[in-house]
Design a protein around this motif. Structure first.
Motif, mmCIF file in Angstrom:
data_model
loop_
_atom_site.group_PDB
_atom_site.id
_atom_site.type_symbol
_atom_site.label_atom_id
_atom_site.label_comp_id
_atom_site.label_asym_id
_atom_site.label_seq_id
_atom_site.Cartn_x
_atom_site.Cartn_y
_atom_site.Cartn_z
ATOM 1 N N GLN A 47 15.364 -14.910 -16.890
ATOM 2 C CA GLN A 47 13.919 -14.715 -16.835
ATOM 3 C C GLN A 47 13.555 -13.408 -16.142
ATOM 4 N N LEU A 48 14.254 -13.116 -15.050
ATOM 5 C CA LEU A 48 13.987 -11.871 -14.320
ATOM 6 C C LEU A 48 14.264 -10.669 -15.203
ATOM 7 N N GLU A 49 15.389 -10.677 -15.877
ATOM 8 C CA GLU A 49 15.757 -9.561 -16.755
ATOM 9 C C GLU A 49 14.713 -9.368 -17.844
ATOM 10 N N ALA A 50 14.257 -10.462 -18.425
ATOM 11 C CA ALA A 50 13.283 -10.373 -19.516
ATOM 12 C C ALA A 50 11.930 -9.857 -19.041
ATOM 13 N N ALA A 51 11.605 -10.068 -17.772
ATOM 14 C CA ALA A 51 10.290 -9.670 -17.250
ATOM 15 C C ALA A 51 10.219 -8.196 -16.868
ATOM 16 N N ILE A 52 11.361 -7.585 -16.615
ATOM 17 C CA ILE A 52 11.377 -6.199 -16.133
ATOM 18 C C ILE A 52 10.992 -5.238 -17.248
ATOM 19 N N THR A 53 10.114 -4.289 -16.906
ATOM 20 C CA THR A 53 9.721 -3.229 -17.830
ATOM 21 C C THR A 53 9.886 -1.886 -17.123
ATOM 22 N N PRO A 54 9.727 -0.775 -17.840
ATOM 23 C CA PRO A 54 9.808 0.538 -17.174
ATOM 24 C C PRO A 54 8.775 0.728 -16.063
ATOM 25 N N LYS A 55 7.706 -0.069 -16.063
ATOM 26 C CA LYS A 55 6.672 0.067 -15.036
ATOM 27 C C LYS A 55 6.927 -0.811 -13.815
ATOM 28 N N THR A 56 7.954 -1.652 -13.859
ATOM 29 C CA THR A 56 8.201 -2.553 -12.738
ATOM 30 C C THR A 56 8.612 -1.777 -11.502
ATOM 31 N N LYS A 57 7.892 -1.979 -10.409
ATOM 32 C CA LYS A 57 8.158 -1.260 -9.156
ATOM 33 C C LYS A 57 8.644 -2.193 -8.051
ATOM 34 N N MET A 58 8.146 -3.453 -8.055
ATOM 35 C CA MET A 58 8.490 -4.381 -6.970
ATOM 36 C C MET A 58 8.646 -5.798 -7.507
ATOM 37 N N VAL A 59 9.459 -6.558 -6.792
ATOM 38 C CA VAL A 59 9.561 -8.006 -6.997
ATOM 39 C C VAL A 59 9.301 -8.664 -5.645
ATOM 40 N N PHE A 60 8.472 -9.705 -5.644
ATOM 41 C CA PHE A 60 8.206 -10.454 -4.425
ATOM 42 C C PHE A 60 8.983 -11.773 -4.475
ATOM 43 N N PHE A 61 9.862 -11.974 -3.518
ATOM 44 C CA PHE A 61 10.541 -13.256 -3.367
ATOM 45 C C PHE A 61 10.036 -13.940 -2.098
ATOM 46 N N ASN A 62 9.980 -15.264 -2.134
ATOM 47 C CA ASN A 62 9.507 -16.040 -0.982
ATOM 48 C C ASN A 62 10.338 -17.317 -0.899
ATOM 49 N N SER A 63 11.223 -17.361 0.080
ATOM 50 C CA SER A 63 12.110 -18.517 0.240
ATOM 51 C C SER A 63 12.374 -18.724 1.730
ATOM 52 N N PRO A 64 12.114 -19.946 2.248
ATOM 53 C CA PRO A 64 11.475 -21.105 1.631
ATOM 54 C C PRO A 64 10.089 -20.758 1.092
ATOM 55 N N GLN A 70 0.817 -1.215 0.000
ATOM 56 C CA GLN A 70 0.000 0.000 0.000
ATOM 57 C C GLN A 70 0.851 1.267 0.000
ATOM 58 N N VAL A 71 1.990 1.228 0.670
ATOM 59 C CA VAL A 71 2.778 2.464 0.776
ATOM 60 C C VAL A 71 3.751 2.640 -0.386
ATOM 61 N N LEU A 72 3.973 1.595 -1.190
ATOM 62 C CA LEU A 72 4.929 1.711 -2.290
ATOM 63 C C LEU A 72 4.293 1.689 -3.676
ATOM 64 N N LEU A 73 3.142 1.062 -3.818
ATOM 65 C CA LEU A 73 2.571 0.866 -5.150
ATOM 66 C C LEU A 73 1.523 1.918 -5.490
ATOM 67 N N ASN A 74 1.595 2.391 -6.727
ATOM 68 C CA ASN A 74 0.587 3.287 -7.279
ATOM 69 C C ASN A 74 -0.185 2.555 -8.372
ATOM 70 N N PRO A 75 -1.387 3.038 -8.707
ATOM 71 C CA PRO A 75 -2.125 2.428 -9.813
ATOM 72 C C PRO A 75 -1.272 2.379 -11.084
ATOM 73 N N GLY A 76 -1.259 1.213 -11.713
ATOM 74 C CA GLY A 76 -0.485 1.048 -12.943
ATOM 75 C C GLY A 76 0.926 0.541 -12.746
ATOM 76 N N ASP A 77 1.424 0.576 -11.500
ATOM 77 C CA ASP A 77 2.744 -0.001 -11.240
ATOM 78 C C ASP A 77 2.694 -1.512 -11.472
ATOM 79 N N GLU A 78 3.865 -2.086 -11.686
ATOM 80 C CA GLU A 78 3.950 -3.508 -11.993
ATOM 81 C C GLU A 78 4.701 -4.251 -10.893
ATOM 82 N N VAL A 79 4.134 -5.390 -10.489
ATOM 83 C CA VAL A 79 4.759 -6.257 -9.500
ATOM 84 C C VAL A 79 5.118 -7.585 -10.174
ATOM 85 N N LEU A 80 6.370 -8.008 -10.025
ATOM 86 C CA LEU A 80 6.803 -9.283 -10.584
ATOM 87 C C LEU A 80 6.662 -10.375 -9.529
ATOM 88 N N LEU A 81 6.001 -11.474 -9.913
ATOM 89 C CA LEU A 81 5.770 -12.587 -9.002
ATOM 90 C C LEU A 81 6.387 -13.854 -9.585
#
Length: 395
Positions: A157-174, A110-121
């Motif tokens: 894959q990560l490099e190919a997915a990034i666009t100018p609208k990418t704002k966040m990436v979510f990682f989950n490990s484990p 909520q505090v980082l994303l604006n409408p239209g921003d892109e999140v990579l999952l």
């Protein structure tokens, strides 16, 4: 009356894990014996030393509103834990305690994303990530992975997915649902890509941190170039068997922590006072005190893999953490089982519920159309009986 509701809620999907649990409850209420392997909830009780701390807090008359971002003593305990377990240097002003790690993640989004921003999952991913992005009116993009690669994405894959609208990436490990763990080398290779894109933030969800079976868990924020762009999320639900206590927390750049406190102050305010006092004890005591649960989870993992490998059509890998297996079941797509056409993972998961009376979750909810998630946070007797039913149903 849905037309009276907001577009926001109408566009929001129901949590697949909770929906399957509800279907299982309905069948149970009809008198059907359902084995639930759908929820990500340890079947252990909270350890006594943590419960004793909560009882003492009640006796000490902790009953007032708490600071929005958590008791100072708990934030100091979080900092101690980060340093001890993750080699991360956070100060109390960089920590925010919330009502579960899910709220922590929602605050950050909520505090980082604006409408239209892109999140990579990177897929598969926990079901709520995409829903949380949608609530922020952001767009999410899945980065697929395969069982052959242990459900982990590559730097390419990560490099190919990034666009100018990418704002966040979510990682989950484990990882939930796959149980995969990114190694230090794998995370550093992904960080090399992100170093070229300095405006992208990383959310590192480490809620299953202590539940690993030999592969050492590595915190993304411990990569020096990533520290000021990473929000580390953790909590007590999984490893400490404290799902109902609702304690999550973040370590983050101070300006992000302040923003999350501001957000939380208008939503829930401070977290439960008794749970916070218990959490201080949980985090300051040695993690060795919970290894008995981890050892049991590992034994169950080995058991369920042996049983699954004895069923035709289930393709498995070896999960390195958490308490899930994520078998590929695409072998059954296009087949008819007991008169039911199986076209996808959702059909197969519903088939197992209705015919084997075993509750699982479709992988489609996690961004993978070929798999189902099976939780082994259940007794060995339940696991054995569940897999016996599944084998009979598909044969």
């Amino acid at each position: 009356m849905n037309d009276k509701l907001s577009n926001r809620i109408n566009s929001l999907p129901t949590s697949a894990t909770l929906a399957m649990a509800a279907k299982a409850r309905e069948l149970k209420e009809q008198g059907i014996d359902i084995i639930g392997l759908s929820l990500g909830e340890p079947d252990f009780n909270t350890p006594d030393y943590i419960k004793d701390a909560a009882i003492q807090a009640i006796k000490d008359d902790y009953n007032s509103y708490t600071p929005v971002d958590g008791y100072r003593e708990l934030k100091e305990a979080v900092c101690l834990k980060f340093k001890r377990d993750n080699n991360l240097d956070y100060q109390p002003n960089q920590v925010v305690v919330s009502t579960g790690a899910k709220q922590s993640i929602a605050n950050v989004a909520q505090v980082l994303l604006n409408p239209g921003d892109e999140v990579l999952l990177p897929a598969p991913y926990w079901v709520s990530y995409s829903a949380i992005a949608m609530l922020c009116e952001a767009n999410f993009k899945e980065i697929p992975s395969t069982i052959e690669n242990d459900f982990k994405i590559t730097p390419e894959q990560l490099e190919a997915a990034i666009t100018p609208k990418t704002k966040m990436v979510f990682f989950n490990s484990p990882n939930n649902p796959s149980g995969s763990i990114y190694s230090e080398e794998e995370y550093k290779a992904l960080a090399k890509v992100l170093e070229k894109h300095p405006d992208i933030f990383i959310l590192s969800d480490e809620i299953y941190e202590h539940i690993s079976y030999g592969t050492k868990m590595f915190s993304f924020a411990s990569i020096p170039s990533m520290y000021n762009r990473t929000i580390t999320v953790n909590g007590l639900a999984k490893a400490f068997a404290m799902t109902g206590w609702r304690i999550g927390y973040i370590g983050a750049p101070e300006w992000i922590a302040k923003a999350c406190t501001k957000m939380q102050g208008q939503i829930t305010s401070g977290t439960n006072c008794i749970a916070q006092r218990a959490a201080i004890t949980a985090l300051t005591e040695s993690p060795e005190r919970i290894t008995f649960m981890v050892d049991e989870f590992k034994s169950r993992r080995d058991l369920i893999l042996d049983l699954l490998n004895d069923i035709e059509g289930f393709k498995t890998n070896i999960p390195e953490g958490a308490f899930y297996v994520f078998p590929n079941v695409s072998y059954y797509f296009g087949k008819t089982l007991k008169g039911k056409q199986i076209n996808n993972a959702t059909d197969f998961s519903l088939f197992l519920l209705e015919e084997a009376h075993v509750a699982t979750v479709t992988g489609e909810a996690f961004g993978n159309k070929d798999c189902i998630r099976i939780s082994y946070a259940a007794s060995k007797d339940q696991i054995i009986e569940a897999l016996k039913r599944i084998k009979a149903a598909v044969n």
